[in-house]
Design a protein around this motif. Structure first.
Motif, short mmCIF file in Angstrom:
data_model
loop_
_atom_site.label_atom_id
_atom_site.label_comp_id
_atom_site.label_asym_id
_atom_site.label_seq_id
_atom_site.Cartn_x
_atom_site.Cartn_y
_atom_site.Cartn_z
N GLY A 211 -15.39 28.39 -25.94
CA GLY A 211 -15.23 27.11 -26.61
C GLY A 211 -13.83 26.54 -26.57
O GLY A 211 -12.83 27.26 -26.56
N VAL A 212 -13.78 25.20 -26.59
CA VAL A 212 -12.53 24.45 -26.68
C VAL A 212 -12.68 23.47 -27.84
O VAL A 212 -13.62 22.66 -27.86
CB VAL A 212 -12.23 23.68 -25.39
N GLY A 213 -11.77 23.53 -28.83
CA GLY A 213 -11.88 22.66 -29.99
C GLY A 213 -10.54 22.10 -30.43
O GLY A 213 -9.50 22.75 -30.27
N GLY A 214 -10.56 20.91 -31.01
CA GLY A 214 -9.33 20.29 -31.49
C GLY A 214 -8.68 21.08 -32.61
O GLY A 214 -7.45 21.10 -32.73
N ILE A 215 -9.47 21.75 -33.44
CA ILE A 215 -8.94 22.62 -34.50
C ILE A 215 -9.16 24.09 -34.16
O ILE A 215 -8.23 24.88 -34.13
CB ILE A 215 -9.58 22.29 -35.87
N VAL A 216 -10.41 24.49 -33.88
CA VAL A 216 -10.75 25.88 -33.55
C VAL A 216 -11.60 25.89 -32.28
O VAL A 216 -12.55 25.12 -32.16
CB VAL A 216 -11.51 26.57 -34.69
N GLY A 217 -11.29 26.80 -31.36
CA GLY A 217 -12.09 26.90 -30.15
C GLY A 217 -13.45 27.51 -30.42
O GLY A 217 -14.49 26.90 -30.18
#
Length: 396
Positions: A211-217
């Motif tokens: 995963g790739v996330g702005g806050i948490v991947g």
């Protein structure tokens, strides 16, 4: 008790053609590891202004702008140095703008001000965060203002390798390990762009682990009252572990790439755009303005997406091909076991010519596909959809 210090300079570590293989390495601008002291020790007012350059080939690597591995609470810590990392064959690697791995305690008022660049030429399990790479504790009131540029060429392996490679990249935290973790009141700056490119082989067959996330991947915890202002850019070739194209996939979200296992995202806001600029995606693909893949709920207080999602950037003459099912939404790409409630989407979804969908496509303003209930959700009048591209499969 409290421990305070600062460091200014340049720290270089270069592995010697794999001669460090099998050795655990902890690298920090101020401290490599803070395992000493009693459980009440707080490390505070730590500042690093030195750049860190690391080229390693090791069994386990933890690199942080301030602390490599932390076993204590830390507060009021800042990193102004750049992190430049080449990972040639680490079996497990954790990289963070402040802390590589946060084991216990609380990380509070931690701010990363500078960029993190990582080139993976053979490493396998990789966790990268603007503040913390791998989190087993609590983080609050922390921020990342540094851009993240991640280029991976993860090795190709057979199904006998096990579950495949996890990859977690987050603007604040790469991976939150347990449901006892919380991420609260954290923020990314507008310049903290996350860019991911390269060849990503053998994505983990356990869904939700890439995963790739702005806050948490990859989130296995609660994410509360946090805001992402950074843009996410993806341009990669992604292949699943053999035989797992339908479960092993890449998850991209303005707040969390994936959000799983007994947790909740509540009161979160995404203001950053998500651009899938190019690439070939041979496994299932989830993208959402808030969460890409959600195994648990988004509810508790209103969450909003104000960022746009663009599939295929015509200006660069690139193409995007989804060879398996694709889930695209301003809220959650795919909501599985629980529900989405009180979500407002103000962002636009644009799929340009040059994008090809070979599997089933699920496209929605708030949720792409929901296996459970969704309630009190709003797709506002500004949230337009422009759908072009080529669809060879079913469109829902």
């Amino acid at each position: 008790s409290c421990v305070s210090t600062s460091y200014t300079g340049t720290f270089d570590l270069e592995g010697n053609n794999g001669n460090h293989s099998g050795i655990n390495i902890y690298i920090g601008g101020v401290l490599g590891q803070n395992s000493a002291g009693d459980s009440n020790t707080i490390f505070s007012d730590l500042v690093n202004r030195g750049d860190i350059t690391s080229q390693t080939s090791n069994y386990l690597v933890m690199v942080g702008g301030v602390i490599g591995q932390s076993f204590h609470s830390i507060s009021d810590v800042q990193n102004y140095g750049t992190l430049s990392i080449t990972d040639t064959d680490a079996i497990r690697a954790m990289y963070g703008g402040i802390v590589g791995c946060g084991q216990t305690g609380t990380i509070s008022n931690a701010t990363n001000h500078n960029s993190l660049q990582m080139k993976n030429t053979g490493g396998r399990d990789v966790f990268i965060g603007g503040v913390v790479g791998y989190l087993k504790c609590v983080i609050d009131y922390s921020a990342n203002n540094g851009a993240m540029d991640i280029h991976c060429n993860m090795p190709s392996r057979t199904a006998a390798f096990g579950t495949g490679h996890p990859l977690a990249i987050g603007g604040i935290v790469g991976n939150t390990n347990t449901d006892t973790c919380t991420v609260t009141n954290c923020t990314t700056g507008k310049d903290a762009t996350i860019s991911v490119s390269g060849t990503l082989n053998n994505v983990n067959k356990l869904i939700g682990q890439f995963g790739v996330g702005g806050i948490v991947g990859v989130s296995n915890s609660n994410i509360l009252a946090s805001t992402n202002n950074a843009t996410i850019n993806i341009d990669a070739t992604v292949t699943p572990l053999e035989g797992h194209a339908g479960t092993a996939g890449l998850h991209v979200g303005g707040i969390a790439g994936s959000n799983t296992v007994k947790n909740n995202a509540a009161g979160v806001t995404n203001n950053g755009d998500i651009n899938i600029n190019g690439g070939v995606y041979a496994s299932v693909f989830h993208v959402g303005g808030i969460v890409g893949y959600g195994d648990q709920r988004i509810s508790g207080s209103t969450s909003a997406n104000n960022g746009d999602i663009t599939i295929c950037n015509n200006k660069e003459g690139k193409t995007v091909e989804f060879q398996a099912d694709a889930y695209i939404s301003g809220g959650t790409g795919y909501m599985v076991n629980d529900h989405a409630a009180d979500v407002v989407n103000n962002g636009c979804i644009t799929i340009n010519d040059g994008a090809t969908f070979k599997g089933t496509s699920y496209i929605g303003g708030v949720v792409g596909r929901a296996d459970k209930q969704t309630v009190r959700n709003t797709n506002t009048e500004t949230a337009t959809m422009t759908i072009n591209g080529t669809f060879d499969g079913i469109v829902n």
